[in-house]
Scaffold this motif. Structure first.
Motif, PDB file in Angstrom:
ATOM      1  N   GLY A  98     -22.557  46.274 -32.566  1.00  0.00           N
ATOM      2  CA  GLY A  98     -21.218  45.685 -32.451  1.00  0.00           C
ATOM      3  C   GLY A  98     -20.913  44.526 -31.238  1.00  0.00           C
ATOM      4  O   GLY A  98     -21.843  44.598 -30.427  1.00  0.00           O
ATOM      5  N   TYR A  99     -19.777  44.191 -31.236  1.00  0.00           N
ATOM      6  CA  TYR A  99     -19.278  43.443 -30.176  1.00  0.00           C
ATOM      7  C   TYR A  99     -18.578  43.906 -29.149  1.00  0.00           C
ATOM      8  O   TYR A  99     -17.709  44.901 -29.460  1.00  0.00           O
ATOM      9  N   ARG A 100     -18.456  43.592 -27.940  1.00  0.00           N
ATOM     10  CA  ARG A 100     -17.800  44.223 -26.690  1.00  0.00           C
ATOM     11  C   ARG A 100     -17.487  42.867 -25.979  1.00  0.00           C
ATOM     12  O   ARG A 100     -18.117  41.927 -25.766  1.00  0.00           O
ATOM     13  N   GLU A 101     -16.311  43.068 -25.398  1.00  0.00           N
ATOM     14  CA  GLU A 101     -15.877  41.989 -24.318  1.00  0.00           C
ATOM     15  C   GLU A 101     -16.713  42.191 -23.087  1.00  0.00           C
ATOM     16  O   GLU A 101     -16.978  43.179 -22.485  1.00  0.00           O
ATOM     17  N   SER A 102     -17.091  41.029 -22.417  1.00  0.00           N
ATOM     18  CA  SER A 102     -17.923  40.768 -21.377  1.00  0.00           C
ATOM     19  C   SER A 102     -17.419  39.550 -20.636  1.00  0.00           C
ATOM     20  O   SER A 102     -16.594  38.671 -21.064  1.00  0.00           O
ATOM     21  N   LYS A 103     -17.691  39.552 -19.199  1.00  0.00           N
ATOM     22  CA  LYS A 103     -17.015  38.497 -18.387  1.00  0.00           C
ATOM     23  C   LYS A 103     -18.315  37.611 -18.355  1.00  0.00           C
ATOM     24  O   LYS A 103     -19.252  37.432 -17.595  1.00  0.00           O
ATOM     25  N   LEU A 104     -18.201  36.633 -19.194  1.00  0.00           N
ATOM     26  CA  LEU A 104     -19.299  35.694 -19.280  1.00  0.00           C
ATOM     27  C   LEU A 104     -18.620  34.492 -19.266  1.00  0.00           C
ATOM     28  O   LEU A 104     -17.511  33.942 -19.157  1.00  0.00           O
ATOM     29  N   VAL A 105     -19.700  33.468 -18.616  1.00  0.00           N
ATOM     30  CA  VAL A 105     -19.269  32.331 -18.293  1.00  0.00           C
ATOM     31  C   VAL A 105     -20.530  31.234 -18.862  1.00  0.00           C
ATOM     32  O   VAL A 105     -21.569  31.727 -18.957  1.00  0.00           O
ATOM     33  N   LYS A 106     -20.095  30.018 -18.936  1.00  0.00           N
ATOM     34  CA  LYS A 106     -21.161  28.972 -19.408  1.00  0.00           C
ATOM     35  C   LYS A 106     -21.479  28.276 -18.209  1.00  0.00           C
ATOM     36  O   LYS A 106     -20.684  27.993 -17.112  1.00  0.00           O
ATOM     37  N   MET A 107     -22.754  28.404 -18.251  1.00  0.00           N
ATOM     38  CA  MET A 107     -23.275  27.485 -16.811  1.00  0.00           C
ATOM     39  C   MET A 107     -24.097  26.216 -17.370  1.00  0.00           C
ATOM     40  O   MET A 107     -24.746  26.262 -18.226  1.00  0.00           O
ATOM     41  N   ASP A 108     -23.492  25.076 -16.697  1.00  0.00           N
ATOM     42  CA  ASP A 108     -24.133  23.869 -17.106  1.00  0.00           C
ATOM     43  C   ASP A 108     -25.251  23.497 -16.013  1.00  0.00           C
ATOM     44  O   ASP A 108     -25.110  23.872 -15.099  1.00  0.00           O
ATOM     45  N   ILE A 109     -26.098  22.759 -16.725  1.00  0.00           N
ATOM     46  CA  ILE A 109     -27.135  22.183 -15.632  1.00  0.00           C
ATOM     47  C   ILE A 109     -27.156  20.821 -15.611  1.00  0.00           C
ATOM     48  O   ILE A 109     -26.858  20.128 -16.578  1.00  0.00           O
ATOM     49  N   LEU A 110     -26.862  19.953 -14.374  1.00  0.00           N
ATOM     50  CA  LEU A 110     -26.942  18.818 -14.190  1.00  0.00           C
ATOM     51  C   LEU A 110     -28.188  17.967 -13.543  1.00  0.00           C
ATOM     52  O   LEU A 110     -28.692  18.717 -12.652  1.00  0.00           O
ATOM     53  N   VAL A 111     -28.883  17.152 -14.316  1.00  0.00           N
ATOM     54  CA  VAL A 111     -29.847  16.632 -13.732  1.00  0.00           C
ATOM     55  C   VAL A 111     -29.495  15.146 -13.563  1.00  0.00           C
ATOM     56  O   VAL A 111     -29.165  14.249 -14.478  1.00  0.00           O
TER      57      VAL A 111
ATOM     58  N   PRO B 283     -41.270  15.859 -12.890  1.00  0.00           N
ATOM     59  CA  PRO B 283     -42.161  15.263 -12.096  1.00  0.00           C
ATOM     60  C   PRO B 283     -41.189  14.398 -10.914  1.00  0.00           C
ATOM     61  O   PRO B 283     -40.189  13.806 -11.333  1.00  0.00           O
ATOM     62  N   ARG B 284     -41.952  13.819 -10.158  1.00  0.00           N
ATOM     63  CA  ARG B 284     -41.292  12.928  -8.986  1.00  0.00           C
ATOM     64  C   ARG B 284     -41.110  11.678  -9.601  1.00  0.00           C
ATOM     65  O   ARG B 284     -41.753  11.139 -10.289  1.00  0.00           O
ATOM     66  N   HIS B 285     -39.984  10.958  -9.500  1.00  0.00           N
ATOM     67  CA  HIS B 285     -39.629   9.764  -9.764  1.00  0.00           C
ATOM     68  C   HIS B 285     -39.593   8.729  -8.765  1.00  0.00           C
ATOM     69  O   HIS B 285     -39.773   9.129  -7.741  1.00  0.00           O
ATOM     70  N   GLN B 286     -39.056   7.469  -8.911  1.00  0.00           N
ATOM     71  CA  GLN B 286     -39.081   6.458  -7.940  1.00  0.00           C
ATOM     72  C   GLN B 286     -37.666   6.847  -7.121  1.00  0.00           C
ATOM     73  O   GLN B 286     -37.638   6.148  -6.192  1.00  0.00           O
ATOM     74  N   PHE B 287     -37.042   7.779  -7.609  1.00  0.00           N
ATOM     75  CA  PHE B 287     -35.559   7.922  -6.902  1.00  0.00           C
ATOM     76  C   PHE B 287     -35.382   9.383  -6.792  1.00  0.00           C
ATOM     77  O   PHE B 287     -36.215  10.100  -7.486  1.00  0.00           O
ATOM     78  N   GLU B 288     -34.768   9.758  -6.021  1.00  0.00           N
ATOM     79  CA  GLU B 288     -34.287  11.267  -5.723  1.00  0.00           C
ATOM     80  C   GLU B 288     -33.502  11.904  -6.929  1.00  0.00           C
ATOM     81  O   GLU B 288     -32.700  10.999  -7.561  1.00  0.00           O
ATOM     82  N   ILE B 289     -33.793  12.912  -7.540  1.00  0.00           N
ATOM     83  CA  ILE B 289     -32.895  13.378  -8.622  1.00  0.00           C
ATOM     84  C   ILE B 289     -32.459  14.692  -8.146  1.00  0.00           C
ATOM     85  O   ILE B 289     -33.272  15.687  -7.800  1.00  0.00           O
ATOM     86  N   PRO B 290     -31.160  14.881  -8.002  1.00  0.00           N
ATOM     87  CA  PRO B 290     -30.533  16.047  -7.775  1.00  0.00           C
ATOM     88  C   PRO B 290     -30.441  17.075  -9.014  1.00  0.00           C
ATOM     89  O   PRO B 290     -30.152  16.289 -10.205  1.00  0.00           O
ATOM     90  N   ILE B 291     -30.775  18.334  -8.784  1.00  0.00           N
ATOM     91  CA  ILE B 291     -30.532  19.060  -9.811  1.00  0.00           C
ATOM     92  C   ILE B 291     -29.351  20.083  -9.461  1.00  0.00           C
ATOM     93  O   ILE B 291     -29.707  20.470  -8.614  1.00  0.00           O
ATOM     94  N   GLN B 292     -28.319  20.435 -10.357  1.00  0.00           N
ATOM     95  CA  GLN B 292     -27.288  21.280 -10.083  1.00  0.00           C
ATOM     96  C   GLN B 292     -26.987  22.123 -10.964  1.00  0.00           C
ATOM     97  O   GLN B 292     -27.140  21.828 -12.212  1.00  0.00           O
ATOM     98  N   ALA B 293     -26.595  23.444 -10.856  1.00  0.00           N
ATOM     99  CA  ALA B 293     -26.093  24.346 -11.789  1.00  0.00           C
ATOM    100  C   ALA B 293     -24.640  24.366 -11.574  1.00  0.00           C
ATOM    101  O   ALA B 293     -24.139  24.370 -10.348  1.00  0.00           O
ATOM    102  N   ALA B 294     -23.850  24.330 -12.573  1.00  0.00           N
ATOM    103  CA  ALA B 294     -22.180  24.385 -12.285  1.00  0.00           C
ATOM    104  C   ALA B 294     -21.637  24.993 -13.445  1.00  0.00           C
ATOM    105  O   ALA B 294     -22.023  25.465 -14.524  1.00  0.00           O
TER     106      ALA B 294
END
Lengths: 376, 604
Positions: B479-492, B525-536
């Motif tokens: 069955g189901y129980r309450e939890s402290k959950l959050v949604k984490m997004d990834i930004l590329v 892979p590396r591109h011609q520009f910098e790619i920031p990757i973030q978790a939010a």
């Protein structure tokens, strides 16, 4: 038509070399030359090349000058029998500093060799040791004097940058030393760590630290800067020359023209086909002794392949690919073959079209593969 | 010709993976002459290529054997399989319901495993007569006495008379057949009563339609009869009935007590669900057989074609697979990152893996699978309950009052030396300790309550690697129980990649986010520009990495005019790029979308 002759022997193997090369000994080299003669003979009768049409000859290796004088003579006598050596406009022999004597250089000169290439690679003893080169910088100076003394007025020096642990200062020093010698042509190659080499193994084991990409880029840019300032023309990604001293033989590769390669693992590009010989020395000799060509691969090129190769080889030249020549050869405009790819590359500023040429920009030069990939 | 009910024995084989169920079944076939020795391919009854290759049996084919017993009579033995995996517990219970007895096969050196235990309990619930069989006694490490004690202590079953067998050499196989006849009761049921047949399995045949595997409890079924599926209400006319020899063999009828197949031009397995009762459409039974449930998917993931042009092929493949698999559900889904694909629901992780592999193998499709997710119950501030099975569909944090997630009761059996590391694993996975019991002297049975979401991420692999492969594991939903959950997004490169969003526990978000983007940094892979990757989380960035710009990429000199090598190298590089997904200006390799799966464990 250009002709390449491969001599797969050296005094010793360099740590970065991934080619099949063999420690020189007179008897194996003599046997090899016999096989080489047979290959030229067979291919002559198969009309891969016609006597009158050979424009450039390049004897490469390995180290062709490792051959004893007697064998060198033998090699040239073979060539002399099949080709009008006096009509060859550029006749290059590759060499290493510790394999040159006045006597040997005279033989070369007598047979019509008019361009000499010397593998210097670096000027510091510690780097030469890492590369496991069989010579010192003193040998280089001495050889250069000999070469000039015998009268060679078209000399190339090969240098390598990006050697593990090499510093920018060391690279600048090497460039400066070579500029002082004033060769007509200088090639600066970025070292590639190839599978199966001692050098890569050492880097993997952590004995040596490989050269950082940013540093390699600095070294490359520094070379362009210094050499151009000294009057060298940067005419191909890795090549520099005094005006009108471009390597005609190599231009043939970059123009994607026809050439025939003979010898172990040699490559040919003839009449829309690419051929390569086996890289197995024993097999090479055996097959020729039986009168068959030692081919390993034979690829019939499609029009698309030819167009591709014309572009990615041609873009290596700083002037780029001649669009008119492209049209004359393929009867279609380059810009119509790859319209989307060109749009993308142009907008990214990696290539530009100026006059009749499509060329790499300064931005595109160090990441040329990104550009080349679009055309395959 | 009427079949003598007293001469029928219906039974199944309960065994842990690798304990030799298929091999024993093969021996029984061979011994009774159901199959010629020359026809013997190893493990005849494992039908799927995948099963043979992995040596695991998802489902055995049923088979009917004729056995001449020592009392001089010939008996008909029907072997009905139970799938050996937790994902298919419901199917197991239906198969058990079709039998009167079960062979409990236990490895003579390894002993009882969690999975076996769960299935034995199910069998006991169905009042089956259980015959313990100790297999692999030919192995030097075999210790049948210890195993007998284990069976007695953990199940409470008298194992004194357990049959010692080597399915490999054939030792003990005749004894097994004798015991089946002697101990397992014959089926009951009235051949002239109103028809009641239990569907315990089915598969789709391109010529005959769905073939239902059924056990007839009451009445008789024959060709030409109109039948009705009591749960779905669908009606069909019977084209063919018969038995398994093990190939389908048509007979005139099937009567109470028998096991066989029924073909009735059924177009879709969804109209012929496992657990449903078949009855006579003209004279229907009043009550169906008990225990029917519609299989409910518990694990979901997105399946996308690598090449968008393959979307239709993927749909066709899923359509075909679902013909044979009533529990596979899917619906079209669009992802900004991955384009058009499907959200698919599975009974569990193995089920998911099987479907993925079959799509790639049998249908030759290249697919990207997003990280699996469970179904969350979202209680909104407006007072609604929304079921969310795709993290990217999670309402914004401001609209969420609280979240509930599914929990399972997990039973883990493990050699006692590994108890510490397994307890640690369960702790890491937010487990709540419930119980610990010795099984024999060397093994321990742990009971934990765990969030399902924590076991869908490589829990099983961890369990195996931390116990050198000795742990076994089973779970049931509680069955189901309450939890402290959050949604984490990834930004590329500044853009949220919907396919990488995941739902994590608040206390673990920081650690998880850091691990995930570190992994992505390796994969992009590396591109011609910098790619920031973030978790939010919401607007708050909790971790950041950068893929440095590509500075240098030039081919070396072309030795002696070897242009071919160059062209091949460029072509290979280009091929690699083709398999990537374009996300704005960034090209993402397929592995990046799977990165969420194996994050966090590598560092250990």
């Amino acid at each position: 038509m250009s002709l390449y002759i491969h001599i797969p022997f050296c005094i010793s193997k360099c740590s970065y070399c991934s080619f099949t090369s063999f420690k020189y000994d007179f008897l194996s080299a003599e046997k090899y030359l016999k096989a080489l003669e047979l290959e030229i003979c067979i291919r002559f009768f198969e009309k891969t090349f016609k006597k009158q049409k050979v424009n450039t000859i390049f004897v490469g290796g390995g180290t062709p000058t490792v051959l004893d004088d007697e064998l060198i003579k033998k090699l040239f006598l073979i060539l002399d029998e099949y080709f009008y050596l006096n009509d060859v406009s550029e006749f290059t022999v590759e060499s290493n500093p510790n394999t040159l004597s006045k006597q040997k250089l005279k033989i070369l000169k007598d047979f019509g060799v008019n361009r000499l290439s010397i593998g210097v690679q670096a000027c510091q003893r510690r780097l030469l040791e890492i590369l496991q080169r069989a010579h010192d910088y003193e040998h280089v100076i001495h050889s250069f004097e000999l070469v000039r003394g015998v009268g060679f007025d078209n000399v190339n020096v090969d240098l390598i940058f990006g050697i593990p642990t090499q510093t920018l200062e060391e690279w600048e020093q090497s460039l400066k030393n070579i500029i002082d010698l004033q060769p007509e042509h200088i090639a600066c190659y970025n070292l590639q760590l190839e599978e199966g080499t001692v050098l890569l193994e050492r880097v993997r084991k952590g004995e040596l630290e490989s050269c950082h990409e940013e540093l390699e880029l600095k070294m490359y840019n520094r070379a362009i800067e210094m050499l151009v300032k000294e009057g060298y023309v940067h005419y191909e990604i890795s090549n520099f020359s005094k005006p009108s001293y471009e390597c005609k033989h190599n231009l043939c590769y970059w123009y994607n023209d026809d050439y025939a390669g003979v010898g172990l693992a040699a490559h040919s590009h003839v009449c829309g086909e690419r051929l390569s010989n086996t890289d197995d020395l024993k097999l090479y000799v055996e097959k020729l002794m039986k009168g068959t060509l030692p081919l390993q691969e034979r690829i019939l090129l499609s029009k698309q392949d030819m167009m591709s190769e014309t572009v990615f080889m041609g873009l290596r030249l700083i002037n780029g690919v001649n669009l008119k020549n492209f049209y004359d050869k393929f009867n279609i405009n380059l810009t119509d073959v790859w319209p989307d790819q060109l749009d993308k590359l142009l907008s990214e500023g990696l290539v530009k079209i100026s006059g009749d040429y499509l060329r790499l920009t300064k931005k595109g030069l160090p990441i040329a593969n990104v550009v080349f990939r679009e055309f395959v | 010709m009427a079949v003598d009910q007293l001469k029928i024995r219906n039974f199944c084989i309960i065994a842990h993976i690798d304990h030799g169920k298929s091999t024993l079944a093969d021996r029984l076939l061979e011994y009774t002459g159901a199959i010629d020795k020359r026809e013997m391919e190893d493990q005849v009854l494992d039908t799927m290529e995948l099963e043979k290759e992995r040596g695991i049996t998802i489902k055995l084919q049923p088979v009917k054997l004729e056995y001449k017993a020592s009392d001089g009579n010939t008996y008909l033995l029907n072997i009905i399989d139970t799938p050996g995996h937790v994902d298919f517990t419901y199917e197991v219970s239906r198969s058990l319901a079709a039998c009167e007895g079960a062979l409990l096969v236990v490895d003579a050196s390894q002993g009882i495993e969690a999975q076996t235990l769960a299935n034995v309990y199910l069998a006991l619930e169905h009042d089956l007569e259980i015959i313990p069989v100790i297999n692999k006694i030919d192995l030097p490490s075999a210790d049948p006495e210890r195993i007998k004690r284990e069976i007695e202590e953990t199940i409470g079953l008298d194992a004194e008379d357990a049959i010692l067998v080597s399915a490999k050499t054939g030792q003990g196989v005749p004894e097994v057949l004798e015991q089946i006849v002697k101990k397992i009761p014959p089926p009951k049921g009235d051949a002239s009563a109103l028809l009641k047949a239990l569907i315990f399995d089915s598969y789709y045949d391109p010529y005959k339609g769905v073939i239902a595997y059924a056990r007839i409890f009451e009445g008789t079924i024959k060709k030409g009869m109109k039948i009705k599926m009591m749960a779905t209400g669908s009606e069909f006319e019977v084209d063919e009935v018969g038995v398994f020899k093990p190939k389908l063999f048509e007979t005139e009828s099937l009567t109470a007590g028998e096991v066989g197949f029924i073909a009735a031009g059924i177009k879709n397995v969804k109209e012929c669900r496992v657990g449903d009762t078949i009855t006579d459409a003209e004279n229907p039974a009043e009550e169906p057989l008990p225990g029917y449930k519609k299989a409910v998917p518990v694990v979901f993931c997105g399946l996308y074609p690598v090449d968008n042009a393959d979307y239709d092929d993927l749909r066709d493949a899923l359509d075909k697979l679902s013909l044979n698999d009533a529990s596979l559900v899917y619906e079209p889904e669009t992802s900004e990152a991955l384009g058009f694909g499907f959200r698919c629901g599975f009974l569990g992780l193995l089920h998911m893996e099987i479907i993925q592999e079959r799509l790639e193998r049998e249908y030759n499709l290249s697919i990207i699978t997003t990280a699996p997710s469970v179904v969350y119950h979202v209680y909104t501030t407006a007072g609604d309950v929304v079921k969310v099975e795709n993290p990217s569909k999670m309402p914004p944090p401001g609209k969420i009052d609280h979240l509930e997630e599914p929990f399972v009761k997990a039973t883990i059996m493990v050699p006692k030396d590994f108890v510490g590391s397994i307890m640690e694993l369960c702790q890491e996975r937010r487990g709540v300790f419930k119980n610990m019991e010795y099984v024999g002297i060397s093994r321990v049975m742990l009971t934990y309550e765990l969030p399902l979401s924590e076991i869908v991420f490589d829990f099983f692999d961890q369990l195996k690697s931390r116990t050198k492969g000795y742990a076994s594991f089973d779970y049931e939903m509680i069955g189901y129980r309450e939890s402290k959950l959050v949604k984490m997004d990834i930004l590329v490169h500044g853009e949220t990649v919907d396919a990488l969003s995941c739902i994590v526990h608040r206390d673990k978000a920081y650690y998880h986010g850091r691990a995930l983007i570190a992994k992505l940094k390796e994969l992009i892979p590396r591109h011609q520009f910098e790619i920031p990757i973030q978790a939010a989380i919401g607007n708050k960035v909790i971790a950041r990495e950068t893929v440095r710009a590509l500075r240098k990429d030039v081919l070396a000199k072309c030795y002696g005019g070897d242009v071919t090598r160059k062209r091949k190298l460029l072509e290979k590089q280009k091929e690699g790029k083709k398999r990537m997904k374009q996300l704005g200006r960034v090209e993402m390799p397929q592995e990046a979308f799977m990165a969420v799966l194996n994050v966090g464990e590598k560092q250990k």
